[in-house]
Design a protein around this motif. Structure first.
Motif, PDB file in Angstrom:
ATOM      1  N   TRP B  10     -40.632   6.017 -36.335  1.00 14.34           N
ATOM      2  CA  TRP B  10     -41.258   6.114 -35.016  1.00 14.34           C
ATOM      3  C   TRP B  10     -42.386   7.117 -35.034  1.00 14.34           C
ATOM      4  CZ3 TRP B  10     -40.226   2.779 -31.184  1.00 14.34           C
ATOM      5  CH2 TRP B  10     -39.104   1.956 -31.353  1.00 14.34           C
ATOM      6  N   HIS B  34     -38.608  17.302 -28.764  1.00 12.57           N
ATOM      7  CA  HIS B  34     -37.465  16.603 -29.362  1.00 12.57           C
ATOM      8  C   HIS B  34     -36.405  17.617 -29.808  1.00 12.57           C
ATOM      9  CE1 HIS B  34     -35.341  14.895 -32.917  1.00 12.57           C
ATOM     10  NE2 HIS B  34     -35.268  13.803 -32.138  1.00 12.57           N
ATOM     11  N   ASP B  47     -33.318  11.451 -29.884  1.00 11.31           N
ATOM     12  CA  ASP B  47     -33.992  10.364 -30.597  1.00 11.31           C
ATOM     13  C   ASP B  47     -34.378   9.238 -29.641  1.00 11.31           C
ATOM     14  OD1 ASP B  47     -33.780  11.729 -32.894  1.00 11.31           O
ATOM     15  OD2 ASP B  47     -32.265  10.437 -33.851  1.00 11.31           O
ATOM     16  N   ARG B  48     -33.441   8.941 -28.733  1.00 13.80           N
ATOM     17  CA  ARG B  48     -33.722   7.880 -27.773  1.00 13.80           C
ATOM     18  C   ARG B  48     -34.942   8.250 -26.950  1.00 13.80           C
ATOM     19  NH1 ARG B  48     -28.688   7.301 -26.256  1.00 13.80           N
ATOM     20  NH2 ARG B  48     -28.857   8.669 -24.449  1.00 13.80           N
ATOM     21  N   TYR B  50     -37.287  10.235 -27.791  1.00 13.34           N
ATOM     22  CA  TYR B  50     -38.482  10.224 -28.651  1.00 13.34           C
ATOM     23  C   TYR B  50     -39.052   8.816 -28.761  1.00 13.34           C
ATOM     24  CZ  TYR B  50     -41.497  11.601 -32.535  1.00 13.34           C
ATOM     25  OH  TYR B  50     -42.583  11.873 -33.317  1.00 13.34           O
ATOM     26  N   ARG B  51     -38.104   7.860 -28.926  1.00 13.15           N
ATOM     27  CA  ARG B  51     -38.549   6.468 -29.040  1.00 13.15           C
ATOM     28  C   ARG B  51     -39.265   6.012 -27.774  1.00 13.15           C
ATOM     29  NH1 ARG B  51     -33.626   5.780 -31.926  1.00 13.15           N
ATOM     30  NH2 ARG B  51     -32.502   5.147 -30.057  1.00 13.15           N
ATOM     31  N   GLN B  52     -38.674   6.412 -26.623  1.00 12.35           N
ATOM     32  CA  GLN B  52     -39.324   6.047 -25.354  1.00 12.35           C
ATOM     33  C   GLN B  52     -40.725   6.638 -25.282  1.00 12.35           C
ATOM     34  OE1 GLN B  52     -36.603   7.423 -22.424  1.00 12.35           O
ATOM     35  NE2 GLN B  52     -35.210   5.661 -22.682  1.00 12.35           N
ATOM     36  N   VAL B  54     -42.680   7.430 -27.724  1.00 13.48           N
ATOM     37  CA  VAL B  54     -43.608   6.741 -28.630  1.00 13.48           C
ATOM     38  C   VAL B  54     -44.091   5.455 -27.983  1.00 13.48           C
ATOM     39  CG1 VAL B  54     -43.803   5.548 -30.842  1.00 13.48           C
ATOM     40  CG2 VAL B  54     -42.588   7.727 -30.696  1.00 13.48           C
ATOM     41  N   LEU B  55     -43.142   4.683 -27.439  1.00  6.88           N
ATOM     42  CA  LEU B  55     -43.521   3.413 -26.828  1.00  6.88           C
ATOM     43  C   LEU B  55     -44.508   3.632 -25.690  1.00  6.88           C
ATOM     44  CD1 LEU B  55     -40.231   1.331 -26.788  1.00  6.88           C
ATOM     45  CD2 LEU B  55     -42.320   0.953 -28.115  1.00  6.88           C
TER      46      LEU B  55
END
Lengths: 109, 907
Positions: B10, B34, B47-48, B50-52, B54-55
């Protein structure tokens, strides 16, 4: 001096920078806005806004590639005098518009 | 404090999305958040989050990227949309253009690729260091140096030539493969045990053969199969090694799989199975006698040069071996001209297409390649004509754009987009067509049985690239012409739809020249195709001297230990058995059959009393030994005397029937009937002794001259003898059935005993098939030329129509003015018509001027090509005139139907 108004997100960012003072950089600004407004802030959007503010000479940047305890790269943001003027003007105008409104109406967007 | 870094993929995704100026800071910022979040809520939640993040950063970033370069993307999209719309406005023209180019690309690529594969088989990557691999040939009886070798001679070479590090043997043939329900005829190579070692081939699976398997009788029934067979038939089964396969009905154990690019040593012919040569009986029923016979020259020799040896050293050593072999075995080592045979060495890469093969093969393939190149040329003409016509019609549109301030670069971009769209579509279709055609070319179905020659043909990248380049050049070149021309247009004239005054006297301009070329091209194609087709018809309808219709044939050899009388008795019994079947209408026996050189290999040296051959002259004449009734059954035309009778038995006087040419040669100016001649040694075409016959033959009949020996041999000598007097060791059974040739084939298959299966050299088949096999290659070439001609004509006609009708449309205004000034529609049409006719007449003259010398030249190169057919020229001219007429008439009529005022107002 021509008065300039700030867009909503620009206003948030400027307010956060004003609150954070010397400790204003990407992560702290983002956290500040998120914690106060509970509105999610994307880092891309934040930087795009910072550049726009920079282009308008409202903020300046100081880049530090090895900062803090963890030694991270940080781009510190400092408000210019002009930035301070514009922020004051914007908030004053906002204040003026909100005068006389009941808190129940004005507090919610 | 140990921290967990954000998820790496990611992070790298985010890195890509961020602006380079902020990248380091933004990444660090998110990492910090993070980290904090991980401490507070745990790693998974961080992590969740972080992914959001990034998106969320990614999506706007994409938008930004487009926004950063708005103009180019917008312009390209706009141009694309406009080009599609503009091409869609003239769908016929677009379709013809794209189709022309696609056919041009497809045909050229496929034909060039196939020709390349035939003429220059790719150096197989399955071979290690091809540079030190060589092939050796023994000269043939005829003196041609590129013949095959006998096993004994190869062993001699292996023992004597020190320049060779390894010598291996190979022989190519057809077999029937069987595995479960799967049956197919495929090519097989019978090889010596060291074959794969000499080639340096690494097997894909299992083992190869061992050198001991070269010794006659010592090999097990084992086989190596091709990768393709492994894939197609065994589905790449991993346990293939140890599985079994039926080869001509015998069970063989699969011990290995050859690597994918492995081909045979002949042309680009594909072999699917390899078996060791030492199997007794083997798939070619080899016998010890054959192995020990120096005249059984059936084997190829491929050798590896020793580390420090050169091909010249090997050649010198081979010369010594050949001289010694000639000394020791003078009879076996002499050619028909009584000269010693020689050994010839060639690099293996050159040996795949032996030099004596190369010239005729190159001439014929050259012809086909020429036709394909012409298809591409016509395609380019079409594109030129159509593109020019289109842009001519768009002069006004372009002028409007320029007048409105469009920049030339922008205009060029627009036209470029259109041209590239056309070229792109054509390339896609062309590649599709090429791959289909190449697949088609890689298998040539032989008319005999269910046998196909399979070649390793794949699309040649360079050729494809070249064809695509030509197509793009034609499309872009002619499509962009107006951008270049339009740089200084007479805007006012163009806007008013008037001809450009600065280009005076352009009546015979480039566009008309194109029409001219197209007309000429169409004529060349019609004449070429007609000539090719006619040549083929002539071949098929040729006088073969025998009536092959409905005739089924089959060969059979008899056991060598039988006496002549026993042999004849066995043959007669077989003939009777077949004749007794109710389906059979006639069955006769011969030692060969007329009409094809494949099946006539008996020759005998003739000596007549008063005939003195000149020194070096061969008196060998091919012959057939037949039963009474044979000549009648095949309807051999007699011009004098009688045919054979039952009374011509073994104890009676020896009799013969000769053809007119034979009679003229040995008894010029005298009646042949009653003359006598002797047979010298009876030899087959390789000089092998078949049977020695003594005694005097008396001529009892004379037959007409015909192609008894097949295609090449018209009017050469031929004679027949009576089978009872000289029963041959190889028999040819010839039968007809009431129910047609299929029934006759079935009867032969059923009646020739199963235990003789191994002794049948050829499966039962139709005589016409064997005869037509001679021109399988010519037929292939002919059918391709015919197809190219049809395609070419179609393209040329379409192009002609497109070009003419478009230019007529453009003259709508002129015609409207004429009509407004009082001209009758008929007059206007006539005027348009005459212009078109003049053009096509000029084109026809040009085409005739090209086609006549072309065919005259080709006739000198290609045997059997028919002379120019005036009718084909007339037909071609007719097609061209009709196309021009329709192309002029239809649009002219359309224009004259409209009120002149409408046309003028539309401007």
């Amino acid at each position: 001096m021509p008065r300039r108004f700030l867009a909503e997100f620009e206003l948030y960012v400027m307010l956060a920078v004003a609150r954070l003072g010397d400790d204003a950089y990407g992560a702290s600004i983002r956290d500040e806005i998120e914690s106060r407004t509970e509105r999610p802030v994307s880092i891309g959007a934040l930087y795009a806004t910072l550049h726009r503010l920079g282009d308008k000479d409202l903020v300046t940047f100081r880049e530090d590639l090895d900062s803090g305890r963890a030694g991270r790269a940080r781009k510190y943001v400092r408000m210019t005098d002009q930035g301070r003027d514009v922020l004051e003007h914007s908030t004053a105008m906002l204040q003026r518009m909100m005068d006389g409104l009941a808190p129940a109406n004005g507090g919610q967007r | 404090m140990s921290t967990t870094p954000p998820p790496a993929p990611w992070k790298s995704l985010l890195r890509r999305a961020l602006h380079p100026l902020d990248r380091a800071y933004a990444l660090a910022d998110l990492e910090e958040s993070h980290e904090r979040r991980a401490l507070r809520e745990g790693t998974a939640a961080a992590d969740r989050w972080y992914r959001q993040q990034v998106l969320r950063s990614l999506l706007p970033a994409l938008g930004n990227r487009w926004a950063r370069r708005p103009r180019l993307a917008r312009i390209v999209l706009e141009d694309l949309r406009f080009a599609l719309r503009s091409l869609g406005k003239t769908p016929m023209v677009t379709v013809i253009t794209v189709a022309s180019l696609a056919v041009g690309i497809g045909a050229t690529t496929a034909v060039f690729s196939a020709a390349n594969a035939f003429l220059r088989p790719p150096a197989s990557v399955a071979i290690a260091t091809p540079a030190t691999l060589v092939s050796v040939f023994t000269s043939e009886n005829s003196g041609i140096p590129y013949g095959r070798n006998s096993v004994l001679d190869i062993q001699e070479i292996e023992a004597s030539v020190e320049a060779f590090a390894g010598v291996s043997i190979h022989r190519l043939g057809f077999v029937e493969l069987e595995h479960g329900d799967w049956v197919a005829s495929r090519m097989i190579e019978i090889v010596s045990g060291n074959y794969f070692d000499v080639l340096g081939t690494q097997l894909a699976a299992g083992r190869g053969f061992n050198p001991a398997e070269t010794t006659f009788g010592s090999a097990e029934r084992v086989a190596v199969i091709s990768s393709r067979l492994w894939e197609e038939t065994f589905g790449r089964a991993p346990n293939i090694v140890g599985d079994s396969l039926l080869i001509d009905g015998d069970e063989f154990t699969v011990i290995g799989v050859a690597p994918a690019p492995m081909t045979s040593r002949m042309l680009a012919l594909r072999a699917d199975v390899w078996v060791p040569i030492g199997i007794p009986g083997g798939v070619f029923r080899s016998t010890e006698a054959e192995w020990s016979n120096r005249t059984d020259r059936d084997y190829g020799l491929v050798a590896r040069l020793a580390a420090d040896a050169t091909i010249e050293q090997a050649a010198a050593q081979l010369e010594v071996v050949a001289a010694r072999l000639h000394d020791e075995h003078p009879r076996e080592w002499e050619t028909v001209a009584r000269e010693p045979r020689v050994l010839t060495i060639l690099p293996e890469s050159e040996a795949r297409v032996p030099p004596n093969f190369r010239a005729p093969l190159a001439a014929t393939t050259g012809l086909v390649v020429l036709a394909a190149a012409m298809v591409l040329a016509v395609a380019c003409f079409n594109v030129a004509g159509l593109m020019l016509a289109r842009t001519g019609a768009r002069r006004r549109e372009i002028a409007v754009r320029l007048a409105l301030g469009a920049r030339r670069a922008r205009l060029a971009g627009l036209l470029l987009t259109e041209s590239l769209l056309v070229a792109g579509a054509a390339c896609g279709l062309g590649i599709l067509m090429a791959s289909q055609l190449v697949r088609r070319f890689s298998t040539i179905q032989l008319p005999i049985g269910n046998i196909a020659l399979q070649f390793d043909v794949s699309i040649d990248g360079r050729v494809l690239g070249f064809a695509i380049l030509v197509a793009i050049a034609a499309s872009v070149g002619f499509g962009m012409l107006p951008a270049w021309r339009g740089s200084r247009p007479d805007l006012v004239a163009a806007l008013r739809g008037l001809p450009d005054k600065r280009q005076p006297g352009r009546r015979l301009g480039f566009r008309n020249l194109l029409v001219l070329a197209q007309v000429a091209g169409a004529l060349v194609f019609v004449a070429g195709a007609a000539t090719a087709l006619r040549s083929f018809d002539e071949l098929v309808a040729m006088d073969w001297g025998v009536n092959a219709d409905g005739v089924a044939i089959m060969t059979k050899t008899s056991a060598p230990e039988l006496s002549a009388a026993e042999r004849f008795a066995e043959y007669r019994a077989l003939q009777e058995k077949i004749a007794n079947r109710p389906e059979t209408s006639d069955v006769q026996l011969g030692s060969a059959v007329e009409g094809t050189s494949l099946l006539v290999d008996n020759q005998a040296a003739i000596s007549a009393l008063n005939y003195d051959p000149t020194p070096g002259e061969s008196t060998r004449v091919p012959f057939n030994t037949v039963t009474p009734g044979y000549l009648e059954m095949l309807e051999v035309r007699m011009v004098a005397g009688r045919t054979f009778r039952e009374s011509d038995h073994a104890d009676a006087e020896r009799v013969a029937v000769v053809n007119e040419s034979f009679a003229r040669r040995f008894w010029p100016g005298q009646p042949a009937l009653g003359q006598r001649f002797d047979l010298g040694t009876s030899l087959d075409s390789d000089g092998n002794s078949i049977a020695r016959t003594e005694g005097q033959y008396r001529v009892v009949g004379v037959a007409a001259d015909a192609r008894y020996q097949g295609l090449e041999q018209v009017g050469s000598d031929f004679f027949w003898t009576a089978m009872a007097q000289t029963p041959p060791t190889q028999l040819m059974i010839v039968a007809r059935a009431h129910g047609g040739v299929g029934e006759a084939v079935r009867v032969l298959r059923e009646e020739v005993p199963v235990d003789l299966r191994g002794q049948t050299l050829l499966p039962p088949g139709r005589l016409t098939d064997f005869r037509d096999f001679q021109f399988a290659f010519i037929r292939l070439v002919g059918s391709f030329l015919g197809a190219a001609g049809a395609f070419g004509l179609l393209l040329a006609t379409l192009g002609l129509y497109g070009t003419v009708s478009f230019s007529v449309d453009r003259r709508g205004r002129e015609m409207a003015i004429r009509q407004a000034l009082g001209a009758l529609p008929g007059q206007v049409i006539r005027q348009v018509f005459s212009t078109g006719m003049w053009l096509s007449a000029a084109g026809l003259l040009l085409g005739t001027a090209v086609v006549i010398p072309l065919i005259v030249l080709l006739r000198a190169e290609v045997e059997g090509l028919a002379p120019i057919e005036p009718l084909s020229l007339l037909i071609g001219a007719g097609v061209v005139i009709a196309a021009t007429a329709i192309a002029s008439y239809v649009p002219a009529r359309r224009v004259t139907r409209v009120e002149p005022v409408e046309t003028l107002r539309a401007d």
